[in-house]
Design a protein around this motif. Structure first.
Motif, PDB file in Angstrom:
ATOM      1  N   LYS A 448     110.559  -3.626 -71.566  1.00 18.74           N
ATOM      2  CA  LYS A 448     109.165  -3.748 -71.130  1.00 18.74           C
ATOM      3  C   LYS A 448     109.030  -4.776 -70.023  1.00 18.74           C
ATOM      4  CE  LYS A 448     106.658  -0.853 -73.548  1.00 18.74           C
ATOM      5  NZ  LYS A 448     105.790   0.138 -72.893  1.00 18.74           N
ATOM      6  N   THR A 449     109.829  -5.849 -70.119  1.00 17.99           N
ATOM      7  CA  THR A 449     109.753  -6.889 -69.093  1.00 17.99           C
ATOM      8  C   THR A 449     110.193  -6.344 -67.749  1.00 17.99           C
ATOM      9  OG1 THR A 449     110.201  -8.576 -70.754  1.00 17.99           O
ATOM     10  CG2 THR A 449     110.548  -9.188 -68.451  1.00 17.99           C
ATOM     11  N   LYS A 450     111.296  -5.537 -67.764  1.00 18.85           N
ATOM     12  CA  LYS A 450     111.762  -4.953 -66.514  1.00 18.85           C
ATOM     13  C   LYS A 450     110.753  -3.958 -65.976  1.00 18.85           C
ATOM     14  CE  LYS A 450     116.718  -5.447 -67.365  1.00 18.85           C
ATOM     15  NZ  LYS A 450     118.008  -4.729 -67.515  1.00 18.85           N
ATOM     16  N   GLU A 451     110.151  -3.188 -66.908  1.00 22.40           N
ATOM     17  CA  GLU A 451     109.191  -2.173 -66.491  1.00 22.40           C
ATOM     18  C   GLU A 451     107.969  -2.802 -65.838  1.00 22.40           C
ATOM     19  OE1 GLU A 451     106.544  -0.196 -69.342  1.00 22.40           O
ATOM     20  OE2 GLU A 451     107.633   1.631 -68.839  1.00 22.40           O
ATOM     21  N   ASN A 452     107.529  -3.929 -66.382  1.00 20.71           N
ATOM     22  CA  ASN A 452     106.321  -4.564 -65.883  1.00 20.71           C
ATOM     23  C   ASN A 452     106.495  -5.187 -64.512  1.00 20.71           C
ATOM     24  OD1 ASN A 452     104.883  -3.833 -68.118  1.00 20.71           O
ATOM     25  ND2 ASN A 452     105.289  -5.720 -69.243  1.00 20.71           N
ATOM     26  N   LYS A 453     107.752  -5.248 -64.010  1.00 21.60           N
ATOM     27  CA  LYS A 453     107.944  -5.743 -62.656  1.00 21.60           C
ATOM     28  C   LYS A 453     107.380  -4.760 -61.638  1.00 21.60           C
ATOM     29  CE  LYS A 453     112.079  -8.492 -63.608  1.00 21.60           C
ATOM     30  NZ  LYS A 453     113.514  -8.679 -63.308  1.00 21.60           N
ATOM     31  N   ASN A 454     107.254  -3.393 -62.035  1.00 22.03           N
ATOM     32  CA  ASN A 454     106.660  -2.399 -61.157  1.00 22.03           C
ATOM     33  C   ASN A 454     105.143  -2.432 -61.288  1.00 22.03           C
ATOM     34  OD1 ASN A 454     109.209  -1.360 -60.361  1.00 22.03           O
ATOM     35  ND2 ASN A 454     109.329  -0.278 -62.333  1.00 22.03           N
ATOM     36  N   SER A 455     104.466  -1.988 -60.229  1.00 21.56           N
ATOM     37  CA  SER A 455     103.005  -1.940 -60.255  1.00 21.56           C
ATOM     38  C   SER A 455     102.554  -0.725 -61.045  1.00 21.56           C
ATOM     39  CB  SER A 455     102.456  -1.853 -58.827  1.00 21.56           C
ATOM     40  OG  SER A 455     102.890  -2.968 -58.070  1.00 21.56           O
ATOM     41  N   PRO A 456     101.430  -0.792 -61.739  1.00 23.64           N
ATOM     42  CA  PRO A 456     100.909   0.389 -62.442  1.00 23.64           C
ATOM     43  C   PRO A 456     100.539   1.475 -61.434  1.00 23.64           C
ATOM     44  CG  PRO A 456      99.271  -1.367 -62.399  1.00 23.64           C
ATOM     45  CD  PRO A 456     100.541  -1.966 -61.878  1.00 23.64           C
ATOM     46  N   CYS A 457     100.480   2.743 -61.922  1.00 22.78           N
ATOM     47  CA  CYS A 457     100.163   3.875 -61.052  1.00 22.78           C
ATOM     48  C   CYS A 457      98.728   3.778 -60.557  1.00 22.78           C
ATOM     49  CB  CYS A 457     100.357   5.188 -61.810  1.00 22.78           C
ATOM     50  SG  CYS A 457     102.060   5.476 -62.317  1.00 22.78           S
ATOM     51  N   ARG A 458      98.559   4.033 -59.270  1.00 27.12           N
ATOM     52  CA  ARG A 458      97.226   4.029 -58.681  1.00 27.12           C
ATOM     53  C   ARG A 458      96.513   5.326 -59.062  1.00 27.12           C
ATOM     54  NH1 ARG A 458      95.457   6.226 -53.955  1.00 27.12           N
ATOM     55  NH2 ARG A 458      97.614   6.690 -53.379  1.00 27.12           N
ATOM     56  N   ILE A 459      95.319   5.195 -59.625  1.00 25.21           N
ATOM     57  CA  ILE A 459      94.555   6.364 -60.051  1.00 25.21           C
ATOM     58  C   ILE A 459      94.095   7.150 -58.819  1.00 25.21           C
ATOM     59  CG2 ILE A 459      92.547   7.190 -61.315  1.00 25.21           C
ATOM     60  CD1 ILE A 459      94.734   5.974 -63.033  1.00 25.21           C
ATOM     61  N   LEU A 460      94.318   8.450 -58.827  1.00 25.77           N
ATOM     62  CA  LEU A 460      93.967   9.300 -57.695  1.00 25.77           C
ATOM     63  C   LEU A 460      92.590   9.917 -57.910  1.00 25.77           C
ATOM     64  CD1 LEU A 460      97.366  11.172 -57.156  1.00 25.77           C
ATOM     65  CD2 LEU A 460      96.526   9.144 -55.982  1.00 25.77           C
ATOM     66  N   ASP A 461      91.815   9.969 -56.842  1.00 19.67           N
ATOM     67  CA  ASP A 461      90.510  10.618 -56.936  1.00 19.67           C
ATOM     68  C   ASP A 461      90.640  12.089 -56.549  1.00 19.67           C
ATOM     69  OD1 ASP A 461      91.122  10.195 -54.329  1.00 19.67           O
ATOM     70  OD2 ASP A 461      89.191   9.362 -53.730  1.00 19.67           O
ATOM     71  N   ALA A 462      89.621  12.850 -56.834  1.00 21.21           N
ATOM     72  CA  ALA A 462      89.641  14.289 -56.562  1.00 21.21           C
ATOM     73  C   ALA A 462      89.589  14.540 -55.060  1.00 21.21           C
ATOM     74  CB  ALA A 462      88.463  14.966 -57.243  1.00 21.21           C
ATOM     75  N   PRO A 463      90.300  15.563 -54.581  1.00 20.42           N
ATOM     76  CA  PRO A 463      90.209  15.901 -53.162  1.00 20.42           C
ATOM     77  C   PRO A 463      88.851  16.511 -52.843  1.00 20.42           C
ATOM     78  CG  PRO A 463      91.496  17.550 -54.325  1.00 20.42           C
ATOM     79  CD  PRO A 463      91.189  16.466 -55.317  1.00 20.42           C
ATOM     80  N   GLU A 464      88.470  16.495 -51.587  1.00 22.82           N
ATOM     81  CA  GLU A 464      87.223  17.119 -51.183  1.00 22.82           C
ATOM     82  C   GLU A 464      87.289  18.619 -51.485  1.00 22.82           C
ATOM     83  OE1 GLU A 464      84.267  17.342 -47.272  1.00 22.82           O
ATOM     84  OE2 GLU A 464      86.317  16.579 -47.087  1.00 22.82           O
ATOM     85  N   GLY A 493      99.777  21.767 -50.639  1.00 27.43           N
ATOM     86  CA  GLY A 493     100.572  20.773 -51.344  1.00 27.43           C
ATOM     87  C   GLY A 493     100.813  21.233 -52.769  1.00 27.43           C
ATOM     88  N   LYS A 494     101.335  20.336 -53.593  1.00 21.31           N
ATOM     89  CA  LYS A 494     101.617  20.664 -54.983  1.00 21.31           C
ATOM     90  C   LYS A 494     100.360  20.486 -55.827  1.00 21.31           C
ATOM     91  CE  LYS A 494     106.536  19.423 -54.912  1.00 21.31           C
ATOM     92  NZ  LYS A 494     107.590  18.572 -55.522  1.00 21.31           N
ATOM     93  N   ASP A 495     100.147  21.438 -56.765  1.00 20.89           N
ATOM     94  CA  ASP A 495      98.958  21.321 -57.619  1.00 20.89           C
ATOM     95  C   ASP A 495      99.174  20.350 -58.772  1.00 20.89           C
ATOM     96  OD1 ASP A 495     100.744  22.789 -59.058  1.00 20.89           O
ATOM     97  OD2 ASP A 495      99.438  24.515 -59.398  1.00 20.89           O
ATOM     98  N   THR A 496     100.424  19.907 -59.011  1.00 21.70           N
ATOM     99  CA  THR A 496     100.732  18.918 -60.046  1.00 21.70           C
ATOM    100  C   THR A 496     101.695  17.887 -59.477  1.00 21.70           C
ATOM    101  OG1 THR A 496     100.459  20.544 -61.819  1.00 21.70           O
ATOM    102  CG2 THR A 496     101.684  18.541 -62.341  1.00 21.70           C
ATOM    103  N   ILE A 497     101.336  16.594 -59.587  1.00 21.09           N
ATOM    104  CA  ILE A 497     102.236  15.537 -59.141  1.00 21.09           C
ATOM    105  C   ILE A 497     102.358  14.490 -60.253  1.00 21.09           C
ATOM    106  CG2 ILE A 497     101.763  15.876 -56.679  1.00 21.09           C
ATOM    107  CD1 ILE A 497      99.893  13.524 -56.745  1.00 21.09           C
ATOM    108  N   LEU A 498     103.475  13.754 -60.252  1.00 24.22           N
ATOM    109  CA  LEU A 498     103.793  12.796 -61.307  1.00 24.22           C
ATOM    110  C   LEU A 498     103.946  11.398 -60.737  1.00 24.22           C
ATOM    111  CD1 LEU A 498     106.536  14.905 -63.132  1.00 24.22           C
ATOM    112  CD2 LEU A 498     104.130  14.720 -63.763  1.00 24.22           C
ATOM    113  N   CYS A 499     103.553  10.414 -61.526  1.00 23.49           N
ATOM    114  CA  CYS A 499     103.772   9.010 -61.180  1.00 23.49           C
ATOM    115  C   CYS A 499     104.691   8.404 -62.239  1.00 23.49           C
ATOM    116  CB  CYS A 499     102.447   8.249 -61.130  1.00 23.49           C
ATOM    117  SG  CYS A 499     102.651   6.479 -60.771  1.00 23.49           S
ATOM    118  N   SER A 500     105.801   7.831 -61.811  1.00 22.60           N
ATOM    119  CA  SER A 500     106.753   7.196 -62.716  1.00 22.60           C
ATOM    120  C   SER A 500     107.115   5.828 -62.165  1.00 22.60           C
ATOM    121  CB  SER A 500     108.008   8.064 -62.863  1.00 22.60           C
ATOM    122  OG  SER A 500     108.943   7.451 -63.721  1.00 22.60           O
ATOM    123  N   GLY A 501     106.963   4.805 -62.989  1.00 22.06           N
ATOM    124  CA  GLY A 501     107.260   3.450 -62.533  1.00 22.06           C
ATOM    125  C   GLY A 501     106.356   2.993 -61.412  1.00 22.06           C
ATOM    126  N   GLY A 502     105.139   3.531 -61.354  1.00 21.89           N
ATOM    127  CA  GLY A 502     104.186   3.107 -60.340  1.00 21.89           C
ATOM    128  C   GLY A 502     104.286   3.871 -59.039  1.00 21.89           C
TER     129      GLY A 502
END
Length: 681
Positions: A448-464, A493-502
C-alpha cells in the motif's frame, strides 16, 4: 408454377449430386408429398448437413427424368435469403430426390413449442417477442413477394407455420413451395397412387373459394389467405381451428366466414398487424392485398419502431438464451421434452396435402399433432414430481427461506476422536498462525505504501453529446469508465478505458455527429467512408445491368442528414429480370394473341405483369375485344364502332389500349417498341 403447370420448355436441368458423396445420418420426417432424411454431404473437402427429400420412388422413362430435372431447375435457381436453398438433385434407378439446406431449429411451430411446453408465457415474454415476430413476419412476406414476382409467378399453396423454418439466428426460411404445381411430378404420382381429393394445400389454410369448389384454380391470392392464418398463429403461438376436423373447417370457412379468434392476439402487438392479418384472410380474393402491398405495409410498421434493428437483436438474444437454458433443463427431463430440444424434430418439409388436417384417433375429435404447441392449459416451470406431473414451484416466504439458507454445521470426526491432544501442540499451532498473519500484514502495508506513491485516478467527465459511467468505490487507483454517445452521434476512440496506478490507458473519446447507416441497395453495392461521420460519403455502384436512379454519391452533412435521398438501382427502360435480361416488347404480346379464337380467354405476359384477353361477336360477324388485369383492377373494351374482322384483331387493339392506360398510370413500363402497337380503339 403459377396457375398453369410448368411445361417441358425449360432447357436447363438441375445439377445432379453424386449419391456417393452423401452419408445417411437418420430419417427425419414423412408426409403427403415426400420422405425427408438427414445426410452428411462431403463436397470440396468439407462436410455439410443437408436434408434429402425423396420426391418419387419407382421407375420412370428417360423423357420423364429429363422433364423432372428441368422442372426442379426452377427451384435451384431461386436465390433469396428467406427461402430454403436447393443444392441439387439425386437420382438412382428407383429414386429421385432433392438435396436442400438443413436448419437445426426446424419450424417456427416446433421451436416455440419447445419454449411454451417448458415455461409459463407471460406479458413480459410477449413484449420481448414483439420485435422478433415482426421481423419473422416481414421475412415471410419478403420471400413470398419474391416467389410471386418470378416469371411466371411461383405459388406456394401450402404456406403454414410448419413450412416456415428457423435458422440458428432465428431468421425465417420458407420451404415446400411449388411442388404440387409441377406437371411431370404430378403425372408420375397420379400413376402410382390414388388420392381422395384434388385440392392442394392443408385444411385451415385453404382459401374459401377452393373449399367451395375443388375445380377453382389457385392464385396468388390463395397464398395471401394462407399467410393471414399463418400470421395469426405467429402472433398468438396457437394452432388455428385446433378443435375442428377438416369437414367442419371446410364448411364453416367457406360458408360462414369462420376465422381464428382475434381476441387471442396479445394487446402489446401493433394494431396495424391485426388490420394486415384481417385484410389477408378476406373472404373475397379481390379484397386481399398482394405480397408486394403487404411488404410496403410491414415496412411502414417497421419504420415507426424506434431502434428497430437493435430491438430485434436484443429480442433474438433473449429468446436464444432462454432456449439454451431449457436445453440444459430438459436434458434431465422426460424423453419427449429432450427429443424436442435435441433437434430431432427436424424440418417439416412435407405438405400433408390430401390428408386430414390432423390425424384422428378413432373418434370425431382430432388428436393434438406432435408438432403443435400445447396451449390447452397454462404451462409453468417444471419440478420433479414422482407422479410425473408438471406443476409450478411453490412460493416461499422469507421465514421459510431462512432455514434453507443457513449453512449446516457439523463437528469433524477427527476432533471427537483425538480428545488427548496436548496443550503445547495447540499453542504451537496458534503461534505459527499468528506469525503468518503478522508477516502478511507487513506485506500489505509495504504494498500500500508503494501504491500510494502514485497519484489517484483523475475522474473523467462526460464528453459533449455523450455520457460516461465509471466504477465507484474506495479504490481510487483502479477505475474503469464506459462512454456512450447520444442518439445521432458516434464515438471516436475507445468506448471503454481503464486507469491503473493513476494512469489512463487511452485518451478520453469524443462524440461527433453521424448520419444513419444507409439501407443496402438492391442490385447494387454501397461503399462509404469514415463510418458515416460528418463529411463521409457513400457511393453506389449498380450491378446486373441495372441503372442508378438518383445521385450516385451522397454526403453526411453537419445536421446529421444525408445530402440527397438514397439512390436505387433499377432496370433500364422496358427491361425486366433479375439481371435486366428480358426486354418488354409489344411484338411478344401481338404473337401471343395471333391464334386467339372467339370467346377464348388467353393469359398474356407483359414483363412482370399478366393480363387476360378475349373476344366475342359484336354484330354482323364483327368482333369486340376485351382485356383485363385483375391485379391492377383495370380492363379495356374495344369495338371501333363496327368492330373488327377477327377475334385476334379485337383483342390486340384492346390489349394495346389497356397497356397505354396502365403506362400512363405508371403501373406498367412502356414497351421497347411502342411504334408497333395498333392505334387507339
Amino acid at each position: 408454377m403459377s396457375n398453369e403447370s410448368f411445361g417441358d420448355d425449360h432447357e436447363e436441368e438441375i445439377q445432379l449430386i453424386d449419391i456417393e458423396t452423401l452419408e445417411f445420418v437418420e430419417h427425419i420426417d414423412s408426409g403427403g408429398m415426400a420422405n425427408i432424411s438427414l445426410y452428411k454431404w462431403n463436397t470440396n473437402g468439407s462436410t455439410t448437413l443437408v436434408a434429402k427429400k425423396s420426391l418419387f420412388r419407382g421407375s420412370m422413362t428417360r423423357r420423364y427424368r429429363s422433364n423432372l430435372k428441368k422442372e426442379m431447375a426452377i427451384l435451384a435457381r431461386l436465390d433469396h435469403e428467406n427461402i430454403v436453398t436447393t443444392y441439387g438433385a439425386v437420382e438412382t434407378v428407383d429414386d429421385f430426390g432433392l438435396v436442400m439446406e438443413y436448419h437445426q431449429f426446424t419450424s417456427y411451430l416446433k421451436f416455440f413449442r419447445c419454449l411454451w411446453d417448458n415455461i409459463q408465457k407471460t406479458s413480459t415474454i410477449d413484449k420481448v417477442l414483439v420485435p422478433l415476430k415482426i421481423k419473422i413476419i416481414s421475412e415471410v412476406i419478403s420471400a413470398m413477394n419474391y416467389l410471386h414476382n418470378r416469371n411466371p409467378p411461383i405459388l406456394h399453396l401450402d404456406l403454414k407455420s410448419d413450412n416456415v423454418l428457423l435458422n440458428s439466428e432465428l431468421h425465417a426460411k420458407i420451404c415446400d413451395f411449388g411442388l404440387s404445381q409441377m406437371r411431370t411430378l404430378n403425372t408420375l404420382r397420379s400413376r402410382s397412387t390414388v388420392t381422395a381429393s384434388s385440392i392442394i394445400g392443408t385444411y385451415g389454410y385453404i382459401d374459401p373459394q377452393r373449399l367451395q369448389d375443388i375445380h377453382v384454380k389457385p392464385t396468388i391470392k390463395s397464398d395471401v389467405y394462407a399467410f393471414g392464418i399463418l400470421q395469426w398463429e405467429i402472433l398468438t403461438d396457437k394452432i388455428s381451428y385446433e378443435e375442428l376436423d377438416n369437414a367442419l373447417i371446410a364448411f364453416h370457412v367457406a360458408n360462414r366466414e369462420l376465422r381464428p379468434d382475434i381476441s387471442q392476439v396479445p394487446q402489446v402487438l401493433p394494431e396495424e398487424l391485426i388490420n394486415m392479418m384481417e385484410a389477408s384472410w378476406a373472404q373475397e380474393p379481390s379484397d386481399r392485398p398482394t405480397f408486394e402491398e403487404l411488404d410496403d405495409h410491414i415496412q411502414t410498421i417497421i419504420n415507426r419502431i424506434p431502434a428497430y434493428k437493435e430491438q430485434v437483436r436484443q429480442s433474438r438474444i433473449q429468446i436464444l438464451t432462454l432456449y439454451r437454458s431449457l436445453m440444459e433443463r430438459c436434458s434431465f427431463a422426460s424423453q419427449s421434452s429432450s427429443q424436442c430440444l435435441s433437434h430431432r424434430g427436424h424440418q417439416p418439409y412435407s405438405s400433408g396435402l390430401n390428408d386430414r388436417r390432423y390425424p384422428l384417433n378413432g373418434g370425431d375429435r382430432p388428436r393434438r399433432p406432435i408438432s403443435a404447441p400445447n396451449r390447452g392449459s397454462v404451462t409453468k416451470p417444471m419440478t420433479d414430481d414422482p407422479e410425473g406431473n408438471r406443476h409450478s414451484l411453490p412460493d416461499l416466504t422469507n421465514d421459510e427461506l431462512a432455514p434453507l439458507l443457513q449453512p449446516s454445521v457439523s463437528v469433524p470426526r477427527y476432533v471427537l476422536e483425538k480428545k488427548l491432544v496436548s496443550t503445547k501442540k495447540v499453542l504451537l499451532v496458534l503461534a505459527l498462525f499468528l506469525s503468518v498473519c503478522a508477516i502478511t500484514s507487513v506485506g500489505v502495508v509495504v504494498w500500500k505504501t508503494k501504491e500510494n506513491k502514485n497519484s489517484p485516478c483523475r475522474i473523467l467527465d462526460a464528453p459533449e453529446h455523450g455520457n460516461v459511467t465509471c466504477s465507484t468505490g474506495s479504490d481510487q487507483y483502479n477505475i474503469k469508465c464506459n462512454f456512450v454517445c447520444d442518439e445521432g452521434y458516434g464515438i471516436i476512440g475507445k468506448d471503454t478505458i481503464l486507469c491503473s496506478g493513476g494512469k489512463w490507458n487511452d485518451k478520453k473519446p469524443v462524440c461527433e455527429r453521424v448520419c444513419d447507416q444507409p439501407e443496402p441497395v438492391s442490385n447494387g453495392e454501397l461503399n462509404c467512408t469514415h463510418q458515416y461521420f460528418v463529411n463521409s460519403t457513400c457511393t453506389v455502384k449498380c450491378l446486373n445491368n441495372h441503372q442508378i436512379q438518383g445521385n450516385k454519391t451522397i454526403s453526411c452533412e453537419t445536421n446529421g442528414n444525408w445530402s440527397n435521398p438514397e439512390p436505387s438501382c433499377t432496370c433500364p427502360h422496358c427491361y425486366v429480370g433479375d439481371k435486366c435480361e428480358y426486354s418488354i416488347l409489344w411484338t411478344n404480346v401481338d404473337a401471343t394473341l395471333d391464334d386467339l379464337q372467339m370467346y377464348q380467354v388467353i393469359p398474356v405476359n407483359y414483363g412482370r405483369h399478366t393480363f387476360t384477353c378475349t373476344a366475342g361477336i359484336y354484330k354482323w360477324f364483327k368482333f369486340h375485344g376485351k382485356c383485363e388485369d385483375s391485379t391492377a383492377h383495370q380492363s379495356q373494351d374495344c369495338n371501333a364502332g363496327d368492330g373488327y374482322d377477327s377475334a385476334s384483331g379485337g383483342a390486340k387493339h384492346a390489349a394495346a389500349e389497356l397497356i397505354r392506360k396502365l403506362v400512363q398510370q405508371t403501373l406498367y413500363p412502356e414497351p421497347c417498341d411502342p411504334q408497333n402497337m395498333p392505334t387507339n380503339c
